[in-house]
Design a protein around this motif. Structure first.
Motif, mmCIF file in Angstrom:
data_model
loop_
_atom_site.group_PDB
_atom_site.id
_atom_site.type_symbol
_atom_site.label_atom_id
_atom_site.label_comp_id
_atom_site.label_asym_id
_atom_site.label_seq_id
_atom_site.Cartn_x
_atom_site.Cartn_y
_atom_site.Cartn_z
ATOM 1 N N TYR A 32 0.858 -1.177 0.000
ATOM 2 C CA TYR A 32 0.000 0.000 0.000
ATOM 3 C C TYR A 32 0.897 1.230 0.000
ATOM 4 O O TYR A 32 2.084 1.147 0.273
ATOM 5 N N ARG A 33 0.313 2.360 -0.310
ATOM 6 C CA ARG A 33 1.076 3.600 -0.343
ATOM 7 C C ARG A 33 0.866 4.356 0.955
ATOM 8 O O ARG A 33 -0.244 4.410 1.480
ATOM 9 N N CYS A 34 1.938 4.921 1.441
ATOM 10 C CA CYS A 34 1.870 5.689 2.682
ATOM 11 C C CYS A 34 1.202 7.039 2.426
ATOM 12 O O CYS A 34 1.355 7.627 1.362
ATOM 13 N N ALA A 35 0.495 7.494 3.421
ATOM 14 C CA ALA A 35 -0.034 8.846 3.426
ATOM 15 C C ALA A 35 0.613 9.542 4.617
ATOM 16 O O ALA A 35 0.543 9.055 5.745
ATOM 17 N N PHE A 36 1.259 10.631 4.362
ATOM 18 C CA PHE A 36 1.970 11.359 5.401
ATOM 19 C C PHE A 36 1.105 12.518 5.871
ATOM 20 O O PHE A 36 0.333 13.089 5.096
ATOM 21 N N PRO A 37 1.214 12.905 7.128
ATOM 22 C CA PRO A 37 0.399 14.024 7.613
ATOM 23 C C PRO A 37 0.741 15.310 6.868
ATOM 24 O O PRO A 37 1.909 15.583 6.598
ATOM 25 N N TYR A 38 -0.273 16.059 6.546
ATOM 26 C CA TYR A 38 -0.075 17.350 5.886
ATOM 27 C C TYR A 38 0.317 18.361 6.944
ATOM 28 O O TYR A 38 -0.356 18.536 7.945
ATOM 29 N N ARG A 39 1.463 19.024 6.707
ATOM 30 C CA ARG A 39 1.941 20.031 7.647
ATOM 31 C C ARG A 39 2.134 21.334 6.877
ATOM 32 O O ARG A 39 3.175 21.527 6.229
ATOM 33 N N PRO A 40 1.155 22.222 6.923
ATOM 34 C CA PRO A 40 1.270 23.471 6.157
ATOM 35 C C PRO A 40 2.433 24.356 6.615
ATOM 36 O O PRO A 40 2.895 25.206 5.852
ATOM 37 N N ASP A 41 2.945 24.137 7.821
ATOM 38 C CA ASP A 41 4.074 24.925 8.315
ATOM 39 C C ASP A 41 5.420 24.375 7.837
ATOM 40 O O ASP A 41 6.448 25.019 8.028
ATOM 41 N N ASP A 43 7.843 24.053 5.140
ATOM 42 C CA ASP A 43 8.120 24.682 3.839
ATOM 43 C C ASP A 43 8.551 23.669 2.793
ATOM 44 O O ASP A 43 8.152 23.766 1.628
ATOM 45 N N LEU A 44 9.359 22.695 3.194
ATOM 46 C CA LEU A 44 9.849 21.692 2.250
ATOM 47 C C LEU A 44 8.698 20.850 1.694
ATOM 48 O O LEU A 44 8.628 20.587 0.494
ATOM 49 N N GLN A 45 7.786 20.462 2.556
ATOM 50 C CA GLN A 45 6.623 19.695 2.099
ATOM 51 C C GLN A 45 5.763 20.538 1.148
ATOM 52 O O GLN A 45 5.326 20.043 0.104
ATOM 53 N N CYS A 46 5.583 21.800 1.468
ATOM 54 C CA CYS A 46 4.800 22.686 0.599
ATOM 55 C C CYS A 46 5.466 22.855 -0.765
ATOM 56 O O CYS A 46 4.792 22.872 -1.799
ATOM 57 N N GLU A 47 6.812 22.956 -0.764
ATOM 58 C CA GLU A 47 7.533 23.075 -2.035
ATOM 59 C C GLU A 47 7.366 21.810 -2.879
ATOM 60 O O GLU A 47 7.187 21.894 -4.102
ATOM 61 N N LEU A 48 7.419 20.633 -2.238
ATOM 62 C CA LEU A 48 7.243 19.377 -2.980
ATOM 63 C C LEU A 48 5.824 19.261 -3.526
ATOM 64 O O LEU A 48 5.613 18.705 -4.605
ATOM 65 N N ILE A 49 4.849 19.777 -2.803
ATOM 66 C CA ILE A 49 3.470 19.777 -3.298
ATOM 67 C C ILE A 49 3.361 20.707 -4.501
ATOM 68 O O ILE A 49 2.759 20.352 -5.525
ATOM 69 N N GLU A 50 3.964 21.895 -4.403
ATOM 70 C CA GLU A 50 3.930 22.849 -5.514
ATOM 71 C C GLU A 50 4.606 22.293 -6.763
ATOM 72 O O GLU A 50 4.147 22.520 -7.879
ATOM 73 N N ARG A 51 5.693 21.559 -6.587
ATOM 74 C CA ARG A 51 6.431 20.988 -7.717
ATOM 75 C C ARG A 51 5.731 19.769 -8.313
ATOM 76 O O ARG A 51 6.047 19.346 -9.406
ATOM 77 N N GLY A 52 4.821 19.151 -7.560
ATOM 78 C CA GLY A 52 4.104 17.994 -8.082
ATOM 79 C C GLY A 52 4.657 16.660 -7.630
ATOM 80 O O GLY A 52 4.206 15.614 -8.100
ATOM 81 N N ALA A 53 5.646 16.656 -6.732
ATOM 82 C CA ALA A 53 6.205 15.405 -6.228
ATOM 83 C C ALA A 53 5.297 14.786 -5.160
ATOM 84 O O ALA A 53 5.282 13.577 -4.985
ATOM 85 N N LEU A 54 4.553 15.631 -4.465
ATOM 86 C CA LEU A 54 3.577 15.186 -3.474
ATOM 87 C C LEU A 54 2.226 15.777 -3.826
ATOM 88 O O LEU A 54 2.144 16.823 -4.462
ATOM 89 N N ALA A 55 1.180 15.093 -3.407
ATOM 90 C CA ALA A 55 -0.175 15.594 -3.645
ATOM 91 C C ALA A 55 -0.940 15.585 -2.324
ATOM 92 O O ALA A 55 -0.857 14.627 -1.557
ATOM 93 N N ARG A 56 -1.677 16.638 -2.085
ATOM 94 C CA ARG A 56 -2.487 16.746 -0.881
ATOM 95 C C ARG A 56 -3.877 16.203 -1.180
ATOM 96 O O ARG A 56 -4.437 16.445 -2.243
ATOM 97 N N ARG A 57 -4.401 15.440 -0.227
ATOM 98 C CA ARG A 57 -5.761 14.923 -0.399
ATOM 99 C C ARG A 57 -6.444 14.835 0.963
ATOM 100 O O ARG A 57 -5.786 14.811 1.996
ATOM 101 N N ALA A 58 -7.741 14.774 0.925
ATOM 102 C CA ALA A 58 -8.529 14.690 2.161
ATOM 103 C C ALA A 58 -8.654 13.238 2.595
ATOM 104 O O ALA A 58 -8.813 12.342 1.770
ATOM 105 N N ASP A 59 -8.567 13.022 3.896
ATOM 106 C CA ASP A 59 -8.721 11.691 4.474
ATOM 107 C C ASP A 59 -9.803 11.796 5.549
ATOM 108 O O ASP A 59 -9.779 12.711 6.369
ATOM 109 N N GLU A 60 -10.719 10.842 5.543
ATOM 110 C CA GLU A 60 -11.838 10.900 6.482
ATOM 111 C C GLU A 60 -11.381 10.873 7.933
ATOM 112 O O GLU A 60 -11.921 11.570 8.777
ATOM 113 N N ARG A 61 -10.394 10.058 8.233
ATOM 114 C CA ARG A 61 -9.957 9.884 9.619
ATOM 115 C C ARG A 61 -8.913 10.895 10.057
ATOM 116 O O ARG A 61 -8.909 11.328 11.197
#
Length: 118
Positions: A32-41, A43-61
């Motif tokens: 299965y694929r890991c889902a990592f917690p979204y941390r808007p604070d 910066d590195l994670q936000c940059e990877l999302i902007e570049r398209g290496a990571l994607a943010r999605r909603a999770d029910e839990r």
């Protein structure tokens, strides 16, 4: 290669992929694929999302999470192919220069020999 990442972004993406491979595989197969917690604070994670290496999605839990995209997974193999192609081109250019030098040396020798015969 579709992604352009700096060294810190590469390291973070590599770390996430390594973590996923270490925790989500059985006998080398991705279960299965890991889902990592979204941390808007983060910066590195936000940059990877902007570049398209990571994607943010909603999770029910867990609320918002991020996951590695297909571009993120293909980044390192594409980079390796690009570097191999660059090395191949470089070796080809060296061979061309060496052959040109050899050809010019042969031409000079033939010219010298012809000049001595005349």
């Amino acid at each position: 290669m579709t992604l352009e990442l700096n060294l810190l972004q590469e390291r973070e993406l590599g770390r996430l992929i390594d973590y996923e491979r270490a925790t989500c595989t059985v006998n080398g197969e991705l279960v299965y694929r890991c889902a990592f917690p979204y941390r808007p604070d983060d910066d590195l994670q936000c940059e990877l999302i902007e570049r398209g290496a990571l994607a943010r999605r909603a999770d029910e839990r867990r609320g918002s999470v991020v996951a590695i995209t297909s571009d993120g997974y293909s980044y390192f193999p594409a980079k390796d192919r690009e570097e191999a192609e660059t090395r191949r081109r470089s070796r080809r250019e060296v061979r061309l220069v060496a052959l040109s030098a050899l050809f010019s040396a042969v031409c000079m020798a033939v010219g010298f020999l012809l000049g001595r015969m005349a």
